[in-house]
Design an enzyme around this catalytic site. Structure first.
Site, PDB file in Angstrom:
ATOM      1  N   GLY A 124      15.167 -12.046  -6.173  1.00  0.00           N
ATOM      2  CA  GLY A 124      16.378 -12.621  -5.593  1.00  0.00           C
ATOM      3  C   GLY A 124      17.288 -11.597  -4.952  1.00  0.00           C
ATOM      4  CB  CYS A 138      -0.908   0.011   1.229  1.00  0.00           C
ATOM      5  SG  CYS A 138      -1.864  -1.502   1.441  1.00  0.00           S
ATOM      6  CG  ASP A 144      -0.777  -8.450   6.563  1.00  0.00           C
ATOM      7  OD1 ASP A 144      -1.773  -7.833   6.167  1.00  0.00           O
ATOM      8  OD2 ASP A 144       0.344  -8.341   6.016  1.00  0.00           O
ATOM      9  CG  ASN A 176       3.733   0.177   2.212  1.00  0.00           C
ATOM     10  OD1 ASN A 176       3.340  -0.741   1.505  1.00  0.00           O
ATOM     11  ND2 ASN A 176       4.804   0.883   1.929  1.00  0.00           N
ATOM     12  NE  ARG A 227      -6.770  -4.003   1.529  1.00  0.00           N
ATOM     13  CZ  ARG A 227      -7.725  -4.891   1.734  1.00  0.00           C
ATOM     14  NH1 ARG A 227      -8.990  -4.560   1.536  1.00  0.00           N
ATOM     15  NH2 ARG A 227      -7.434  -6.100   2.167  1.00  0.00           N
ATOM     16  CB  ILE A 270      -1.660  -8.606  -0.961  1.00  0.00           C
ATOM     17  CG1 ILE A 270      -1.059  -7.491  -1.823  1.00  0.00           C
ATOM     18  CG2 ILE A 270      -0.885  -9.901  -1.129  1.00  0.00           C
ATOM     19  CD1 ILE A 270      -0.998  -7.788  -3.300  1.00  0.00           C
TER      20      ILE A 270
END
Length: 654
Positions: free
Chosen positions: A388, A2, A103, A76, A50, A53
């Protein structure tokens, strides 16, 4: 993922439309919904954009209030172990009635139960948090361990403001901050602006692993300098809750020296991190360059799912810069659903005008261009991409991690004057001769070897300590002097952490890169480039279990067989044939030096003209023009030095 923003008003009330105007500047970071909240006194406003996810319902909407009514948060990022924290709350009898499964709700409940510092310490993830405490009338800002998520704060006519990027702060009425000289100096030397500085005076980045508590009734006046850890000043308290140096020291005190044990520990930690970070209520993919780090993350991700995972890469038409062919071969072996895109100079030329808006602050790592393009490519199919990044910093992947300590151990034996004379003399040899000598030994890997050798030798001649040598290797203006006018030149040295002086030089260098170059260049680049197209990126290498394991693995296992990242390579070889990935490190390089002489020449000439450089009185016009002409005529490779100036100039024009 976010975008957040907010304001503590200096005098007048905060209006909801003021907060909305701030978040309107970061819509790509959160295109799915918007929210703003102002407290009853009108002094504090919080705003949120937002990108959904987890928990795509209204139960995940922000700003979010705690069940007890004391706390309000805008958040965020992602907390990957939120389910474990939720279980811990429930087992302790401290869980509120859950409204959803986001979360953010779990994090807020953990803060209400144990306090903000305890909550962030148990959180495994990436985050930037702004938390209003109605009881204490304080605003607390928090940033994750390594700075995956950005967070700016500062003062302007409207009051104390914070945001994910500079744009919301700059949008406030009366904002008129000038360029911060210290930030500009380091930008020229390093290609990025490091925390705690921002490019503007009076506006700062919250350092990674820190909390900043702001007393609402004492937030009117800006301090003369960034807050100092542990020192209360003008209603501000900066607290460090995570210090990577502590983790490095703990790892060195309890090392893993056995190769098999190290391989097993790394496989377990990294595999767990990848599985955790694949959790989402939206499609997830990976960036795949074909190098060690991205190939390993993609291999572990593919191992964790039953369907082909989507992987993405880009390539270049110019010879020597195309890594896409390697990525394609790795993807075929792993069985991913692979997508590639080839980029031309025209693509880069079209993209460059957007860079000041994408990064919102001058930023001069030229791999920003392909990073943005691969993010744009991935966003067509996924909302989350695993990268990565951080493998180099944790496992010794940069050539300098080996070369600089090796060279210093040899030259440090010579008296300073003799060392300077010998190295300066060797540094005057023509680039072509160095290329020839390297060819005779069969070691040349780049057409710029001769130029790099000359620069390296002259840099070593100036160094009076290992710290100075390390710092000098990173500064492309060291040998010619600062490109800034005398009125704005400042000290730009970053240096190594003295607490690690007893450890091997390689360890100190890796730590320095992990706490400076990684957050302020690599993670900044990926965050801005991806969020500009509303793509969330995740970095499994920065999982706390992985970083702690990496700190314990002995340097001999990272630098075995004459190269860095040895232990990562050994783990990767259990997934793909050695021949596919056993090649010199290429990085995410683009042929920008060639493009500056060709399709980008007119654009660069405009920004580097005498009138453009002299406009603000910031630059040494003659010095920059000389280096520009040297680059154009092939006398000396000047790409990175010039790119820093070009990106500032492009940002300045807006």
């Amino acid at each position: 993922m976010c975008g957040i923003a907010g304001l503590i008003a200096r005098e007048t009330r905060v209006l909801p439309e003021t907060v909305r105007a701030m978040t309107d500047r970061i819509v790509p970071r959160g295109p799915d919904s918007a929210g703003e909240w102002v407290d009853d006194s009108g002094r504090v406003g919080l705003g949120h954009r937002r990108l959904a996810i987890l928990d795509l319902t209204q139960a995940g909407h922000q700003p979010m209030h705690s069940a007890c009514g004391r706390y309000t948060v805008v958040f965020n990022g992602e907390i990957y172990n939120f389910a474990a924290i939720r279980t811990r709350l429930e087992q302790a009898g401290m869980a509120p009635p859950w409204r959803g499964h986001s979360d953010t709700e779990v994090l807020l409940a953990a803060i209400a139960a144990w306090g903000v510092q305890a909550a962030v310490e148990m959180a495994q993830g990436m985050f930037a948090i702004a938390l209003w405490d109605a009881a204490d009338r304080t605003l607390t800002l928090a940033r994750d361990r390594f700075g995956e998520k950005p967070l700016y704060y500062g003062w302007c006519a409207a009051g104390f403001a914070f945001a994910s990027t500079l744009a919301p702060i700059r949008a406030l009425p009366g904002f008129d901050a000038g360029v911060e000289p210290q930030a500009l100096s380091v930008l020229m030397a390093r290609a990025y602006v490091p925390a705690p500085w921002s490019i503007y005076r009076g506006v700062y980045k919250l350092p990674p692993g820190c909390l900043l508590t702001v007393g609402v009734d004492r937030a009117r006046n800006a301090p003369a300098a960034p807050p100092v850890e542990g020192v209360a000043q003008d209603g501000l308290i900066l607290t460090r809750w995570f210090d990577y140096a502590d983790e490095v020291l703990a790892g060195a005190a309890d090392p893993i020296d056995d190769a098999d044990e190290a391989l097993a520990a790394l496989d377990a930690a990294l595999g767990h991190a990848v599985r955790q970070q694949l959790v989402a209520d939206v499609p997830v993919g990976t960036f795949l360059s074909g190098g060690i780090d991205s190939s390993l993350i993609t291999a572990l991700a593919q191992k964790s799912v039953s369907q082909p995972i989507r992987s993405f890469t880009i390539g270049f038409e110019e010879a020597g810069f195309d890594e896409a062919v390697h990525a394609k071969q790795v993807a075929q072996v792993l069985g991913t659903d692979h997508t590639e895109l080839y980029v031309t100079a025209r693509d880069a030329l079209d993209l460059i005008p957007a860079m000041p808006h994408v990064f919102d602050e001058p930023f001069a790592d030229s791999s920003q261009l392909p990073t943005h393009l691969v993010a744009k490519l991935a966003r067509r199919q996924v909302t989350v991409a695993l990268s990565g990044d951080a493998g180099d910093e944790l496992f010794g992947g940069y050539n300098r991690h080996q070369q600089v300590p090796r060279v210093w151990r040899r030259i440090a034996r010579l008296p300073g004057p003799l060392r300077a004379m010998v190295l300066n003399g060797a540094g005057q040899l023509p680039p072509g001769l160095w290329n020839l000598l390297s060819d005779l030994r069969g070691r040349r890997r780049s057409g710029q070897f001769g130029h790099n050798a000359r620069r390296g030798l002259r840099t070593m001649a100036r160094a009076d300590s290992f710290d100075a040598l390390f710092d000098g290797f990173l500064d492309d203006w060291l040998l010619t002097g600062s490109p800034l006018s005398g009125d704005v030149v400042r000290q730009s040295r970053l240096g190594l952490d003295a607490r690690l002086a007893a450890l091997p030089l390689e360890v100190g260098m890796m730590h320095a890169d992990a706490v400076t170059y990684l957050p302020d260049d690599i993670l900044c680049k990926v965050d801005r480039a991806a969020m500009a197209v509303s793509l969330e990126t995740r970095v499994p290498f920065l999982d706390p279990g992985v970083t702690a394991t990496a700190a314990r693995i002995a340097p001999a296992l990272k630098f075995a067989s004459g190269g860095g990242k040895h232990i990562l390579k050994e783990l990767l070889y259990t997934h793909v044939p050695r021949a596919l990935v056993d090649r010199p490190k290429a990085g995410f390089a683009i042929p920008v030096g060639l493009w500056l002489k060709g399709p980008l020449r007119d654009w660069a000439e405009d920004l580097l003209s005498e009138s453009a450089l002299a406009a603000d009185g910031l630059f040494d016009v003659g010095l920059i023009r000389r280096r520009w002409h040297a680059h154009l005529h092939g006398a000396e490779e000047q790409t990175q030095a010039l790119w820093s100036v070009l990106m500032f100039q492009a940002w300045r024009r807006g």
